[in-house]
Scaffold this motif. Structure first.
Motif, PDB file in Angstrom:
ATOM      1  N   ARG A 183       0.828  -1.207   0.000  1.00  0.00           N
ATOM      2  CA  ARG A 183       0.000   0.000   0.000  1.00  0.00           C
ATOM      3  C   ARG A 183       0.860   1.254   0.000  1.00  0.00           C
ATOM      4  N   ARG A 184       2.002   1.188   0.731  1.00  0.00           N
ATOM      5  CA  ARG A 184       2.905   2.349   0.725  1.00  0.00           C
ATOM      6  C   ARG A 184       3.484   2.591  -0.662  1.00  0.00           C
ATOM      7  N   LEU A 185       3.842   1.517  -1.371  1.00  0.00           N
ATOM      8  CA  LEU A 185       4.391   1.655  -2.717  1.00  0.00           C
ATOM      9  C   LEU A 185       3.343   2.211  -3.678  1.00  0.00           C
ATOM     10  N   GLU A 186       2.077   1.792  -3.495  1.00  0.00           N
ATOM     11  CA  GLU A 186       1.019   2.344  -4.333  1.00  0.00           C
ATOM     12  C   GLU A 186       0.899   3.849  -4.123  1.00  0.00           C
ATOM     13  N   ALA A 187       0.927   4.274  -2.859  1.00  0.00           N
ATOM     14  CA  ALA A 187       0.836   5.701  -2.554  1.00  0.00           C
ATOM     15  C   ALA A 187       2.045   6.459  -3.106  1.00  0.00           C
ATOM     16  N   GLN A 188       3.246   5.841  -3.032  1.00  0.00           N
ATOM     17  CA  GLN A 188       4.452   6.482  -3.553  1.00  0.00           C
ATOM     18  C   GLN A 188       4.372   6.635  -5.064  1.00  0.00           C
ATOM     19  N   ALA A 189       3.876   5.600  -5.749  1.00  0.00           N
ATOM     20  CA  ALA A 189       3.747   5.690  -7.212  1.00  0.00           C
ATOM     21  C   ALA A 189       2.752   6.776  -7.596  1.00  0.00           C
ATOM     22  N   ALA A 190       1.647   6.867  -6.854  1.00  0.00           N
ATOM     23  CA  ALA A 190       0.666   7.915  -7.135  1.00  0.00           C
ATOM     24  C   ALA A 190       1.285   9.297  -6.941  1.00  0.00           C
ATOM     25  N   GLN A 191       2.126   9.463  -5.897  1.00  0.00           N
ATOM     26  CA  GLN A 191       2.795  10.733  -5.669  1.00  0.00           C
ATOM     27  C   GLN A 191       3.799  11.037  -6.772  1.00  0.00           C
ATOM     28  N   ASP A 192       4.522  10.004  -7.241  1.00  0.00           N
ATOM     29  CA  ASP A 192       5.467  10.199  -8.347  1.00  0.00           C
ATOM     30  C   ASP A 192       4.749  10.696  -9.595  1.00  0.00           C
ATOM     31  N   LEU A 193       3.590  10.110  -9.873  1.00  0.00           N
ATOM     32  CA  LEU A 193       2.829  10.546 -11.046  1.00  0.00           C
ATOM     33  C   LEU A 193       2.284  11.954 -10.869  1.00  0.00           C
ATOM     34  N   GLU A 194       1.917  12.303  -9.654  1.00  0.00           N
ATOM     35  CA  GLU A 194       1.448  13.669  -9.387  1.00  0.00           C
ATOM     36  C   GLU A 194       2.587  14.661  -9.583  1.00  0.00           C
ATOM     37  N   ASN A 195       3.796  14.302  -9.113  1.00  0.00           N
ATOM     38  CA  ASN A 195       4.968  15.161  -9.336  1.00  0.00           C
ATOM     39  C   ASN A 195       5.256  15.300 -10.824  1.00  0.00           C
ATOM     40  N   LEU A 196       5.085  14.211 -11.563  1.00  0.00           N
ATOM     41  CA  LEU A 196       5.306  14.254 -13.008  1.00  0.00           C
ATOM     42  C   LEU A 196       4.312  15.197 -13.673  1.00  0.00           C
ATOM     43  N   ARG A 197       3.048  15.117 -13.273  1.00  0.00           N
ATOM     44  CA  ARG A 197       2.027  16.000 -13.848  1.00  0.00           C
ATOM     45  C   ARG A 197       2.334  17.468 -13.521  1.00  0.00           C
ATOM     46  N   ALA A 198       2.697  17.743 -12.269  1.00  0.00           N
ATOM     47  CA  ALA A 198       3.011  19.107 -11.864  1.00  0.00           C
ATOM     48  C   ALA A 198       4.233  19.632 -12.624  1.00  0.00           C
ATOM     49  N   GLY A 199       5.238  18.766 -12.808  1.00  0.00           N
ATOM     50  CA  GLY A 199       6.427  19.176 -13.561  1.00  0.00           C
ATOM     51  C   GLY A 199       6.112  19.514 -15.001  1.00  0.00           C
ATOM     52  N   GLU A 200       5.236  18.752 -15.613  1.00  0.00           N
ATOM     53  CA  GLU A 200       4.864  19.025 -17.002  1.00  0.00           C
ATOM     54  C   GLU A 200       4.088  20.333 -17.113  1.00  0.00           C
ATOM     55  N   GLU A 201       3.221  20.617 -16.142  1.00  0.00           N
ATOM     56  CA  GLU A 201       2.497  21.887 -16.161  1.00  0.00           C
ATOM     57  C   GLU A 201       3.460  23.062 -15.995  1.00  0.00           C
ATOM     58  N   GLN A 202       4.423  22.911 -15.085  1.00  0.00           N
ATOM     59  CA  GLN A 202       5.415  23.962 -14.879  1.00  0.00           C
ATOM     60  C   GLN A 202       6.263  24.162 -16.138  1.00  0.00           C
ATOM     61  N   LEU A 203       6.603  23.059 -16.809  1.00  0.00           N
ATOM     62  CA  LEU A 203       7.400  23.147 -18.034  1.00  0.00           C
ATOM     63  C   LEU A 203       6.649  23.919 -19.108  1.00  0.00           C
ATOM     64  N   GLN A 204       5.357  23.637 -19.282  1.00  0.00           N
ATOM     65  CA  GLN A 204       4.567  24.343 -20.283  1.00  0.00           C
ATOM     66  C   GLN A 204       4.483  25.830 -19.962  1.00  0.00           C
ATOM     67  N   ALA A 205       4.325  26.160 -18.687  1.00  0.00           N
ATOM     68  CA  ALA A 205       4.246  27.571 -18.301  1.00  0.00           C
ATOM     69  C   ALA A 205       5.558  28.291 -18.591  1.00  0.00           C
TER      70      ALA A 205
END
Length: 429
Positions: A183-205
């Motif tokens: 369950r911890r690894l699932e939560a970590q993967a979800a956080q990694d994907l959230e960081n990836l999404r945030a990074g892509e939004e920042q890159l576009q800006a």
């Protein structure tokens, strides 16, 4: 606790573990399935994470330095140039952060796969154990006395159960710990994907911010475009006549030598009113500066030595090194530069300050940029999908030149001193 009650308790615990196992093996959570992220091998992912972390820190440092220089700049053109270079460095930092997030996701997936393998190994024994315990729990203890065998056997069975039940509890407790880790690894993967999404939004800006600055630069330099257009036409003509890249760089070098010679020619000098006094002044200044031991001569020598390398040289793009300097290629020739594999559409910047001598497509190399640096240095960057720099532009270190290809990008950087290729890694600032 009575034996049957203990067995019932263990059965419930084993059942809970079985249910959790079914959930673990049931598939990837929806948040994971929404993204198509390539999973790397653990060693490759760790190497990418280490490299991306270093590149992000360096890019953030460059961005902060250039932002300070932009704040301190008084000339509008210099201020805008440093703002553009700062935003380009921020873009490279965002690209590195995205690469780091992808690497962390890969490492999390690898840990999850290893955990799934361990749980799979324990799943079948647990299924058989749960079935046996359920059968035993459904059989009343009084019936055990009617089974063939002596009362001594029944005592042995009771003793075995008394010793087995705590062991079963321990093993199911270990499994519950493994499931908590899942369950911890699932939560970590979800956080990694959230960081990836945030990074892509920042890159576009940040890319939009850079595009706005580049538009302001083009509008500000519109008056000087006629001269730049003529220089661009001459550069394209040289590219048409050149047999290969070496020939093109050689032709551009000859043009640069001619331009420097013309710039060094003295302009028209007005006739002085008092010729005698002028001659005395010239003779006195010549005698003062001719001696090699004078401070002026020493200062000139120091300046010449300082210009013996491109100041602040850096790689034009972040990425994995595919071919190093001097490496033997499939063609049988030695590499004369570095070949880098950046992320698709990665930001490409000027490796050092200088003047853009060529910018445009060239014979299978994509769009290329050639920059003349002080002291007889020349850099060549190939593999651009789009070039934002134009011939005649004066660029500073880190100024945006364009972007890498969006499909299997490969960017090559060559550094030459007086036309001879040298290893760029030896001159990194």
């Amino acid at each position: 606790m009575k034996p049957n009650a203990a067995i019932h308790s263990v059965c419930l615990g084993a059942f809970a573990v079985m249910l959790a196992l079914a959930l673990i093996f049931g598939g990837i959570p929806e948040s994971w399935a929404q993204r198509d992220v390539a999973v790397l091998e653990p060693a490759e992912a760790q190497a990418q994470l280490d490299r991306a972390t270093r590149e992000s820190e360096r890019a953030e440092t460059r961005a902060a330095r250039l932002a300070r220089e932009a704040d301190e700049a008084t000339e509008a053109a210099d201020k805008t140039a440093r703002e553009a270079a700062s935003v380009a460095a921020q873009i490279q930092a965002s690209e590195a952060d995205i690469a780091a997030a992808r690497a962390r996701y890969s490492l999390t997936q690898a840990d999850r796969a290893a955990l799934s393998r361990r749980l799979a190994e324990r799943q079948q024994p647990l299924v058989r154990l749960t079935a046996a315990l359920q059968t035993t729990a459904r059989r009343p203890l009084a019936l055990s006395a009617l089974q063939p065998g002596s009362l001594k056997d029944l005592v042995y069975v009771r003793a075995v159960l008394d010793s087995a039940v705590p062991e079963i509890r321990n093993r199911t407790a270990a499994l519950r710990g493994e499931l908590a880790e899942g369950r911890r690894l699932e939560a970590q993967a979800a956080q990694d994907l959230e960081n990836l999404r945030a990074g892509e939004e920042q890159l576009q800006a940040r890319r939009a911010q850079l595009a706005e600055i580049e538009t302001r630069q083009r509008l500000a330099s519109r008056e000087a475009r006629s001269v730049a257009d003529r220089e661009g036409e001459r550069a394209l003509a040289l590219a048409e006549d050149a047999r290969d890249l070496d020939g093109l760089i050689g032709a551009i070098g000859e043009a640069a030598d001619l331009r420097r010679e013309l710039a060094a020619l003295p302009g028209p000098v007005m006739r002085p009113a008092n010729i005698g006094a002028a001659i005395e002044d010239v003779s006195g200044s010549a005698s003062a500066t001719a001696s090699p031991g004078t401070p002026a001569a020493t200062s000139s020598a120091t300046t010449a030595a300082a210009s013996n390398r491109p100041a602040g040289f850096q790689l034009p793009v972040q990425g994995r090194t595919v071919a190093g300097f001097g490496e033997l290629r499939d063609s049988g020739l030695r590499s004369t530069g570095l070949e880098l594999a950046p992320s698709p559409g990665a930001q490409v910047v000027a490796p050092a300050s200088g003047r853009v001598a060529f910018a445009g497509p060239y014979r299978g190399f994509g769009r290329i940029v050639i920059i003349e640096h002080p002291g007889g240095w020349t850099s060549l960057i190939t593999g651009l999908e789009r070039a934002s720099a134009e011939v005649g532009d004066e660029v500073i270190t880190g100024a945006p030149l364009g972007v890498a290809s969006s499909d299997n990008p490969l960017v090559t950087i060559e550094l030459r001193q007086d036309g001879e290729p040298v290893n760029p890694l030896n001159y990194l600032g």
